[in-house]
Scaffold this motif. Structure first.
Motif, short mmCIF file in Angstrom:
data_model
loop_
_atom_site.label_atom_id
_atom_site.label_comp_id
_atom_site.label_asym_id
_atom_site.label_seq_id
_atom_site.Cartn_x
_atom_site.Cartn_y
_atom_site.Cartn_z
N GLY A 89 41.67 47.51 55.96
CA GLY A 89 41.67 46.99 54.60
C GLY A 89 42.94 46.23 54.28
O GLY A 89 43.99 46.42 54.89
N GLY A 143 37.25 49.67 54.07
CA GLY A 143 37.41 48.78 52.94
C GLY A 143 38.82 48.81 52.38
O GLY A 143 39.64 49.68 52.71
N SER A 144 39.12 47.83 51.53
CA SER A 144 40.45 47.75 50.93
C SER A 144 40.54 48.62 49.68
O SER A 144 39.56 48.75 48.94
CB SER A 144 40.76 46.30 50.54
N VAL A 146 41.57 49.32 45.82
CA VAL A 146 41.58 48.46 44.64
C VAL A 146 42.29 49.19 43.51
O VAL A 146 42.03 50.37 43.26
CB VAL A 146 40.15 48.07 44.22
N VAL A 154 38.93 53.78 46.41
CA VAL A 154 38.77 53.53 47.83
C VAL A 154 37.46 54.12 48.30
O VAL A 154 37.03 55.18 47.81
CB VAL A 154 39.96 54.10 48.62
N SER A 184 32.57 49.09 52.44
CA SER A 184 32.80 47.95 51.55
C SER A 184 34.01 48.21 50.66
O SER A 184 34.46 49.34 50.48
CB SER A 184 31.57 47.68 50.69
N THR A 185 34.54 47.12 50.12
CA THR A 185 35.64 47.19 49.14
C THR A 185 35.04 47.25 47.74
O THR A 185 34.19 46.42 47.40
CB THR A 185 36.55 45.96 49.27
N TYR A 187 34.43 46.71 43.79
CA TYR A 187 34.73 45.64 42.83
C TYR A 187 34.80 46.28 41.46
O TYR A 187 33.83 46.91 41.01
CB TYR A 187 33.66 44.55 42.87
N SER A 228 31.01 43.14 51.10
CA SER A 228 31.43 43.75 49.84
C SER A 228 30.88 42.92 48.69
O SER A 228 30.56 41.74 48.85
CB SER A 228 32.96 43.81 49.77
#
Length: 392
Positions: A89, A143-144, A146, A154, A184-185, A187, A228
């Motif tokens: 990520g 994933g990254s 946020v 996360v 996925s990251t 949103y 994502s």
């Protein structure tokens, strides 16, 4: 096939008996003039682009590195001794804190000042922490992370979304299991957390407690979302394994539209001025009308696109997996390749690109799979410097 080979690469990284070294495809974040990224040898790094342009010794002002390792016998360690952990990520940065998730199932908060002094980790008085705070781990993190207000969100390979306190790393909530894996990251928009899953679901979760407030499922069984999500004016956009890019109005049970490409849309789309820009594994970047799914133009980069394009001033910049980088007019779809400074017959940076780039003031920063950081001047159309991230 490329999408599944990338999935296989992740599965082989830092697991018992795995043969692949810890690598990852961590993207780049720029905050207050400093670039933050994960290196392929398992380090979180802070790089000062001004120092790199002057070819100063590393670490220069504002620069540091911190290795993420899995201790002996801990979680997903590659061996019985400490091993570098793959970082997939893109780090998230808020003031002095840098947040990252490791493939070992840990979330880390690093303080830039403490890391530049090479102090023991964690310096709790500097709000450094890791989660879980015991020897336990959650599922591998791909994933990254946020940031939204005082929380970090996360996803985990155990199928859950975690919300952690930004300052102390305490768990605020964890969601129900949403899928077998979540890579996925998230949103974040308003009080909702949007998630796409490999089993073909889109979810809206309450940012307050993680409860599901809306869900959508692809009609075809066992066809999942690979990208994502992106959200724009009440519509969520995501690419799937069936070769379609879906647009779904939040709250609805049927797609607003779906656009068929020649392969999967691996990277998250970018939406601006009612246009969706989506890179496809068939080597084309598509511009699509966000309201009705009509193709506006396409641009062929000659190899799969596995990272999202970025808007830089009045241009759209896309990096092909081959290492070629293109600057495109977002309105007309006309563009050109940035040439390799040493050999025009080679790709722009002469390395695979699987990590998300970033840009500031007309300079695009790309981390290649050769574990080097590249700076490209978009106006001049050239690579202006290269910095190896293997510093020792």
């Amino acid at each position: 096939l490329i999408a599944f080979s990338l999935l296989g690469l992740v599965l082989a990284s830092c697991v018992p008996g795995g043969t692949q070294p810890a690598q990852g495809w961590s993207g780049i974040t720029l905050n207050d003039g400093i670039l933050y990224m994960g290196s392929m040898d398992g380090k979180i790094m802070a790089v000062n682009p001004s120092a790199r342009s002057q070819n100063l010794s590393f670490p220069a002002d504002g620069e540091w590195e911190y290795p993420i390792t899995a201790p002996s016998g801990g979680g997903l360690s590659c061996s019985q001794t400490s091993a570098s952990v793959a970082i997939y990520g893109t780090p998230a940065v808020d003031e002095a804190l840098v947040f990252s998730g490791g493939y070992n199932g840990k979330v880390y908060a690093l303080n830039a000042s403490a890391r530049s002094q090479n102090l023991d980790f964690p310096q709790m008085r500097d709000n450094e922490w890791f989660y879980p705070k015991t020897s336990e781990v959650i599922g591998a993190i791909v994933g990254s992370p946020v940031i939204s207000e005082d929380a970090i969100y996360v996803t985990s390979s155990n199928g859950k979304v975690y919300c952690l306190d930004k300052h102390f790393g305490d768990k605020k909530w964890e969601s129900d299991i949403l899928a077998k894996k979540l890579w996925s990251t998230p949103y974040i928009e308003g009080d909702k957390v949007y998630i796409s899953t490999f089993d073909g679901h889109l979810y809206a979760l309450s940012a307050e407690d993680g409860s599901i407030t809306w869900s959508f499922a692809i009609a075809y069984p066992k066809i999942g979302f690979v990208s994502s999500p992106a959200v724009y004016e009440g519509t969520i956009f995501a690419g799937s394994f069936d070769g379609n890019l879906y647009a779904v109005e939040i709250g609805e049970s049927e797609p607003l539209w779906n656009f068929t490409g020649g392969n999967c849309f691996w990277a998250a789309p970018v939406v601006s001025n009612s246009t969706v820009y989506a890179g496809c594994l068939n080597g084309k970047l598509y511009a699509i009308d966000a309201t009705n799914g009509t193709e506006l133009w396409s641009f062929d980069v000659g190899s799969p696109i596995v990272v999202s394009p970025i808007l830089v001033d009045d241009s759209l910049v896309v990096a092909a997996e081959s290492g070629n980088v293109y600057v495109i007019n977002p309105k007309t779809g006309i563009g050109e390749r940035i040439r390799n400074p040493g050999n025009d017959n080679k790709p722009t940076i002469n390395a695979l690109v699987q990590a998300s780039p970033c840009a500031q003031e007309g300079i695009v920063y790309i981390r290649g799979q050769d574990n080097c950081l590249y700076a490209l001047d978009i106006e001049q159309g050239r690579v202006i410097w290269k910095f190896p991230l293997t510093t020792q």
